[in-house]
Design a protein around this motif. Structure first.
Motif, PDB file in Angstrom:
ATOM      1  N   ARG A  23       5.266   0.966   4.028  1.00 20.49           N
ATOM      2  CA  ARG A  23       3.876   1.377   3.807  1.00 20.49           C
ATOM      3  C   ARG A  23       3.581   1.537   2.312  1.00 20.49           C
ATOM      4  N   ALA A  24       4.531   2.077   1.553  1.00 20.92           N
ATOM      5  CA  ALA A  24       4.335   2.238   0.110  1.00 20.92           C
ATOM      6  C   ALA A  24       4.136   0.884  -0.563  1.00 20.92           C
ATOM      7  N   VAL A  25       4.942  -0.091  -0.164  1.00 16.21           N
ATOM      8  CA  VAL A  25       4.810  -1.435  -0.713  1.00 16.21           C
ATOM      9  C   VAL A  25       3.444  -2.023  -0.370  1.00 16.21           C
ATOM     10  N   ARG A  26       2.954  -1.704   0.799  1.00 16.86           N
ATOM     11  CA  ARG A  26       1.631  -2.194   1.226  1.00 16.86           C
ATOM     12  C   ARG A  26       0.487  -1.336   0.669  1.00 16.86           C
ATOM     13  N   GLY A  27       0.795  -0.267  -0.061  1.00 25.88           N
ATOM     14  CA  GLY A  27      -0.218   0.531  -0.730  1.00 25.88           C
ATOM     15  C   GLY A  27      -0.910   1.568   0.134  1.00 25.88           C
ATOM     16  N   VAL A  28      -0.225   2.040   1.190  1.00 25.51           N
ATOM     17  CA  VAL A  28      -0.815   3.080   2.039  1.00 25.51           C
ATOM     18  C   VAL A  28       0.081   4.319   2.037  1.00 25.51           C
ATOM     19  N   SER A  29      -0.522   5.441   2.401  1.00 27.81           N
ATOM     20  CA  SER A  29       0.202   6.714   2.359  1.00 27.81           C
ATOM     21  C   SER A  29       1.299   6.788   3.420  1.00 27.81           C
ATOM     22  N   ALA A  30       2.239   7.679   3.153  1.00 27.85           N
ATOM     23  CA  ALA A  30       3.376   7.879   4.057  1.00 27.85           C
ATOM     24  C   ALA A  30       2.930   8.556   5.352  1.00 27.85           C
ATOM     25  N   LEU A  31       3.702   8.313   6.384  1.00 21.33           N
ATOM     26  CA  LEU A  31       3.507   8.973   7.677  1.00 21.33           C
ATOM     27  C   LEU A  31       4.373  10.226   7.726  1.00 21.33           C
ATOM     28  N   ALA A  32       3.920  11.215   8.464  1.00 14.48           N
ATOM     29  CA  ALA A  32       4.708  12.425   8.699  1.00 14.48           C
ATOM     30  C   ALA A  32       5.373  12.324  10.069  1.00 14.48           C
TER      31      ALA A  32
END
Length: 161
Positions: free
Chosen positions: A64-73
């Motif tokens: 997700r970080a590579v795709r530019g979105v926030s992390a999941l909890a």
């Protein structure tokens, strides 16, 4: 078509795999061969085997970080929901319907570890887009092995807003 548009998606995948290797190298338990965390390659192809939820969430969040979105909890309630769906999937062999309260659900069957499962999702454009769903905030995971199933291990990832 310009070469940059052809190679851009591939470079993202290479970067994601490099991130996974980097985190694995820093993990307290140490990497296994190939630079992956032990929990990602642990076999979940025996009755009662448990997947490593922390490692699964780590690799999804790196992607997700590579795709530019926030992390999941992590979400224990979603883990329980994913477990029930995976058990149903393994028992019936039929993909369960996504419960209406979830943002998304990904299924897989036949892979013996989460690294293989993640790779299958990442390499499917539709699944990869769900992994990077920007409005998802929480995740739950499960794997259930059924020796009587044609596919053996059944995987479920659920995402919620």
């Amino acid at each position: 078509m310009p070469l940059t548009s052809v190679f851009a998606p591939m470079s993202r995948v290479v970067l994601a795999l490099a991130c996974v290797g980097g985190v694995a190298a820093c993990s307290s338990s140490g990497p296994v061969s190939g630079g992956l965390e032990p929990g990602l390659v642990a076999q979940v192809s025996t009755p009662g085997a448990q997947m490593d939820h922390r490692s699964a969430l780590t690799i999804i969040n790196q992607y997700r970080a590579v795709r530019g979105v926030s992390a999941l909890a992590a979400d224990a309630g979603l883990d329980a929901q994913a477990q029930a769906l995976a058990a149903q999937y393994a028992r019936t062999g039929t993909p369960p319907a996504k419960p209406g309260d979830l943002a998304a659900m990904r299924l897989s069957a036949g892979y013996t570890n989460f690294a293989e499962t993640f790779s299958g999702w990442r390499n499917s454009p539709a699944d990869a887009d769900v992994l990077a769903m920007g409005d998802a905030r929480r995740a739950g995971f499960a794997a259930v092995y059924d020796p009587n199933s044609a596919y053996g291990t059944h995987w479920v990832m659920v995402l919620a807003r």
